[in-house]
Structures are given as structure tokens and as C-alpha cells.
Design a protein around this motif. Structure first.
Motif, PDB file in Angstrom:
ATOM      1  N   ARG A 170      24.281  28.127  58.446  1.00 15.33           N
ATOM      2  CA  ARG A 170      24.083  29.440  58.051  1.00 15.33           C
ATOM      3  C   ARG A 170      25.293  30.018  57.011  1.00 15.33           C
ATOM      4  NH1 ARG A 170      20.416  28.232  60.477  1.00 15.33           N
ATOM      5  NH2 ARG A 170      19.297  29.399  62.378  1.00 15.33           N
ATOM      6  N   SER A 171      25.014  30.589  56.077  1.00 17.33           N
ATOM      7  CA  SER A 171      25.915  31.591  55.446  1.00 17.33           C
ATOM      8  C   SER A 171      25.623  32.829  55.411  1.00 17.33           C
ATOM      9  CB  SER A 171      25.776  31.111  53.973  1.00 17.33           C
ATOM     10  OG  SER A 171      25.822  29.567  53.691  1.00 17.33           O
ATOM     11  N   PHE A 172      26.727  33.570  55.233  1.00 15.79           N
ATOM     12  CA  PHE A 172      26.886  35.166  55.390  1.00 15.79           C
ATOM     13  C   PHE A 172      28.082  35.799  54.429  1.00 15.79           C
ATOM     14  CE2 PHE A 172      29.376  33.250  58.782  1.00 15.79           C
ATOM     15  CZ  PHE A 172      30.439  34.365  58.725  1.00 15.79           C
ATOM     16  N   GLU A 173      27.758  36.973  54.230  1.00 18.06           N
ATOM     17  CA  GLU A 173      28.659  37.717  53.393  1.00 18.06           C
ATOM     18  C   GLU A 173      29.502  38.683  54.288  1.00 18.06           C
ATOM     19  OE1 GLU A 173      26.259  39.716  50.428  1.00 18.06           O
ATOM     20  OE2 GLU A 173      25.373  37.943  49.704  1.00 18.06           O
ATOM     21  N   LEU A 174      30.669  38.617  53.866  1.00 15.28           N
ATOM     22  CA  LEU A 174      31.695  39.917  54.146  1.00 15.28           C
ATOM     23  C   LEU A 174      31.788  40.862  52.763  1.00 15.28           C
ATOM     24  CD1 LEU A 174      34.275  37.799  56.180  1.00 15.28           C
ATOM     25  CD2 LEU A 174      32.326  39.100  57.040  1.00 15.28           C
ATOM     26  N   GLN A 175      31.333  41.891  53.035  1.00 19.18           N
ATOM     27  CA  GLN A 175      31.463  43.020  52.121  1.00 19.18           C
ATOM     28  C   GLN A 175      32.379  44.070  52.157  1.00 19.18           C
ATOM     29  OE1 GLN A 175      27.142  44.008  52.324  1.00 19.18           O
ATOM     30  NE2 GLN A 175      26.572  42.413  51.235  1.00 19.18           N
ATOM     31  N   ASN A 176      33.178  44.309  50.978  1.00 21.81           N
ATOM     32  CA  ASN A 176      34.245  45.478  50.992  1.00 21.81           C
ATOM     33  C   ASN A 176      33.771  46.555  50.326  1.00 21.81           C
ATOM     34  OD1 ASN A 176      36.496  47.053  51.173  1.00 21.81           O
ATOM     35  ND2 ASN A 176      37.635  45.808  49.996  1.00 21.81           N
ATOM     36  N   GLY A 177      33.113  47.479  50.860  1.00 20.47           N
ATOM     37  CA  GLY A 177      32.450  48.789  50.439  1.00 20.47           C
ATOM     38  C   GLY A 177      33.373  49.921  50.303  1.00 20.47           C
ATOM     39  N   GLY A 178      34.685  49.617  50.498  1.00 24.75           N
ATOM     40  CA  GLY A 178      35.774  50.674  50.375  1.00 24.75           C
ATOM     41  C   GLY A 178      36.063  50.749  49.215  1.00 24.75           C
TER      42      GLY A 178
END
Length: 207
Positions: free
Chosen positions: A67-75
């Protein structure tokens, strides 16, 4: 007029003179200026996409999941590093695990990621750079895990952390380890895994 009265008049005159002098200071020109200031704190807004990374049933020893996934910084602030905490609960279907932990038989393998992971699992040439069982990960502090992951250079990006509005990509493989022994006790069992990711700010700076 007596000497006492003369002295008293002299004191009153002196006081009146001082009062007039003091009052006269208000006659000078003056002006005022006002400074209005604001201080607004930035935000860290870390999210995971997808939220449910693994959802698999009917596992048997030897099975594995990529599996691959994303860590997103919306700040609005850059994230210096992300810590990962592992916790899980095992649901023993028939209560016969005899103290053995299903989490000790599930191995998490971290894959070296050199950018967007869309095609990282297209062939078998991906590189496993670090691995632990779920039980071992759960026993580690997030700080200890972060140090070990940095040592193994899982991420190969020019920038550190996750900049404001940016995304980091992780790829992992979880394998139900076939240890060649009797693992029948785990038939029908299930495991609920929670990974908690914590983004930390960069150090303060002169502004």
C-alpha cells in the motif's frame, strides 16, 4: 504685621508661584502617534489519505499487502518531521491463542520512496529498507522510530519534512509471516491497527 504672619504670607506666595509655573507646562505644543499591532499564529494541518490504508480479510500465512498513502500538510506552517505511533488490538476468535500475539506475526516493511509512488509496486524491484513486526512497532516510542527511519533514509526528497500545502508519500508492505510452524491458533482472528501521525513544527526563527 507680626513676623509669623509675614512668614506665612511668604510661604503662600511661594506655593502660588510654583502652582502657576506647574500649570504653565500644559501650554507647550504636543502631539501623539499610535501604533496598532497584530500577532496571528499559523496552523499545522496534517491529514492522511486514504484514512483506511488496509482493509483485508481471509488472510493466511504468507499473504502480503502493498500500500501507498499520502501525508498532507493543509496548514500554513511547514512541518519539520512526522512521528508515527502504532497501537492495535487483537480479536481472538476462539480464545485459544495461549498468550501468543497475532501482532508478532504481522511484519511491516517500509519501502524506499523516491517521489510519487504511483508505480512503485509495478514490479518486484522496490527496496525494503526497514522492517519491524507490529508488536515491535507498538513497543517503540514515536521518537525512537523516527530516529531509526531517518537512519535508513526511507525518504529521498530534496526538502525535509512537509512544507505548507505539500504532500509526503509513504509506501509499506505488511506480510503475514509464514514461520513454518503451527499457526492454526490464529484462524478466524482479526487485528485492528491504528497508526497515529503527529506533525511537528519547525524551530522558531527571527521574524
Amino acid at each position: 504685621m507680626s513676623v509669623k504672619k509675614k512668614l506665612g504670607m511668604g510661604v503662600m506666595s511661594a506655593a502660588l508661584g510654583l502652582s502657576l509655573i506647574g500649570g504653565g507646562t500644559y501650554a507647550y505644543f504636543n502631539d501623539t502617534a499610535e501604533s496598532n499591532n497584530t500577532f496571528a499564529a499559523g496552523t499545522l494541518d496534517l491529514s492522511v489519505d486514504p484514512v483506511e490504508i488496509f482493509s483485508v480479510d481471509n488472510l493466511k500465512p504468507g499473504d502480503y499487502m502493498l500500500r501507498s498513502f499520502e501525508l498532507q500538510n493543509g496548514g500554513t506552517l511547514d512541518i519539520a518531521r512526522v512521528l508515527m505511533d502504532t497501537s492495535y488490538t487483537v480479536n481472538d476468535a476462539d480464545g485459544d491463542n495461549a498468550g501468543e500475539d497475532f501482532g508478532e506475526h504481522l511484519v511491516v516493511k517500509f519501502i524506499k520512496n523516491e517521489g510519487h509512488p504511483e508505480h512503485i509496486f509495478d514490479d518486484d524491484e522496490y527496496t525494503v529498507v526497514y522492517q519491524k513486526t507490529l508488536a515491535e512497532l507498538a513497543d517503540m516510542t514515536p521518537d525512537d522510530l523516527a530516529v531509526e527511519l531517518e537512519d535508513f533514509l526511507i525518504w529521498d526528497y530534496e526538502q525535509d519534512g512537509i512544507p505548507a500545502g505539500g504532500t509526503d508519500y509513504l509506501s509499506v508492505k505488511i506480510e503475514f509471516n509464514d514461520n513454518g510452524e503451527d499457526q492454526n491458533k490464529f484462524q478466524g482472528d482479526s487485528l485492528d491497527l491504528t497508526w497515529t501521525f503527529t506533525g511537528e513544527q519547525e524551530a522558531g526563527e527571527r521574524r
